[in-house]
Each structure stands twice: as structure tokens, then as C-alpha cells.
Design an enzyme around this catalytic site. Sequence first.
Site, PDB file in Angstrom:
ATOM      1  CD  GLU A 244      -2.098   1.448   2.900  1.00 12.86           C
ATOM      2  OE1 GLU A 244      -2.373   2.604   3.278  1.00 12.86           O
ATOM      3  OE2 GLU A 244      -2.141   0.457   3.642  1.00 12.86           O
TER       4      GLU A 244
ATOM      5  CG  ASP B 165       0.117   7.133  -1.533  1.00  5.98           C
ATOM      6  OD1 ASP B 165      -0.975   7.568  -1.926  1.00  5.98           O
ATOM      7  OD2 ASP B 165       0.969   7.868  -0.978  1.00  5.98           O
TER       8      ASP B 165
ATOM      9  CG  ASP C  17      -5.621   1.391   3.132  1.00  6.57           C
ATOM     10  OD1 ASP C  17      -5.450   2.541   2.694  1.00  6.57           O
ATOM     11  OD2 ASP C  17      -5.843   1.142   4.332  1.00  6.57           O
TER      12      ASP C  17
ATOM     13  CD  GLU D 179      -3.252   4.120  -1.585  1.00  9.38           C
ATOM     14  OE1 GLU D 179      -3.553   5.320  -1.691  1.00  9.38           O
ATOM     15  OE2 GLU D 179      -2.836   3.609  -0.519  1.00  9.38           O
TER      16      GLU D 179
END
EC number: 3.1.26.3
Length: 226
Positions: A45, A49, A118, A121
Site C-alpha cells: 500500500e 500510493d 488501501d 494501492e
Amino acid sequence: MKLSADLRSFEGRIGHHFGRPDLLVRAVTHASMSSPTRADNQRLEFLGDRVLGLAMSEALLARDKSASEGQLAPRFNALVRKEACADVAKEIDLGAVLKLGRSEMMSGGRRKQALLGDAMEAVIAAVYLDAGFEAARDMVLRLWGKRIDSVDADARDAKTSLQEWAQARGLTPPNYAELARSGPDHAPVFTIKVELDNGDSEQATAGSKRQAEQAAAKALLERLER
């Protein structure tokens, strides 16, 4: 590692076939299912991002070659925020393939916005590690395509605009208050009221506090500017 049928179907939905299937399994494994022999998706995650941010930065620069940083920043924020990631996750039914612990599953984890965002990502990071940035970027552009094309309509932050409106008139920043919360824990509904010093106010209801605050601010700003 051989993928299950549901994960093979998921590969089709995101348009990427994994050379390293373990990366996809890890990307869809929530912390509630982690163990010494089973890694969860939290580190992915973190990486995803950043990959998403770079992909979106490139896309926005290419889309509008004359835009200033001040114009690009709100567009970027609208595209990479957790709500946008969660919406994309819902469209590809990412929740259906998540590996969750019993308590998280019983509390509706497959539909939770933060959890879906989450995991989305993490999937981006898994594609990046499996096949490189170009493959991850191509997937992001496919899945976010219509959002990139219409980002101007979503990029205006109503709370910021309302605060600027108030400050320009010598008023203190708007006050937001939660009036009600209903629904089950896994799908709460919030009613938020925004009020200015001069007594002007509006309220709105949405599935998260942030969305309700933004909707209330937008409603009040539209009324004030009429």
C-alpha cells in the site's frame, strides 16, 4: 504459485496477468489475515500510493500542458485520494477477492472505503513490482480513465472554497458539526451541518464524514454565490 479462479478472473478485470502470482495474493491479503508465513498488503500500500502519484502526475501534465501548479494540485488530489481509490476498487470488485480475518469479514470489511482504497494501492504496487512502472501506469490509466477526463468537475474542494469565501468577508472559518449517524458499523451514514458566523448554514448526508462535510460546504457555497 497457482492462482485461484477468483484471482484469475480479477486479473482479467485489471488487465494484467501476473508473472509472480504471489504479489497479487499479498496485495489482497489484509492485515487481519497476516501471519509469520503470510505477508499482508500494508507495505505494498505504501509503495502503491507513490506509484499512483507518479502515474497521475504524468497524466495530468500530458493532459493540460499549460496548467499551473495551482491548477494541477487540486486535480491531482481528487484523483489519488482514498475515496477515488475505493471507487475504482468497487468498480473492479476488488472486495470480492480480499483475504480477510473473520472479525473484519463479519464487520463488512469487503465494503469498507478505507480498506478498499488501501487494497487498490497495494494492487498497483504489485503490478509495478511484477512488470515495472509502465505496466502499472497503463493499468492506472485504464481504470482511472473517465476520472482523469472529468477531473475538473471533481477537483474543486468545497470546504476550502467556503473557508476562503468566509475569510474574504471577515468571518471565522466554517464550523462543522455531526448531527446524526445511522446505519450499521460497516456502512455508516453521517449527517453533517456547516454553519458560518453570520448564521448561514446547510446540512448534508453521505457515507463518510468527509463526503458529508464536502457536500454541506458545496450546498452552502452554491446558495451564497447565487
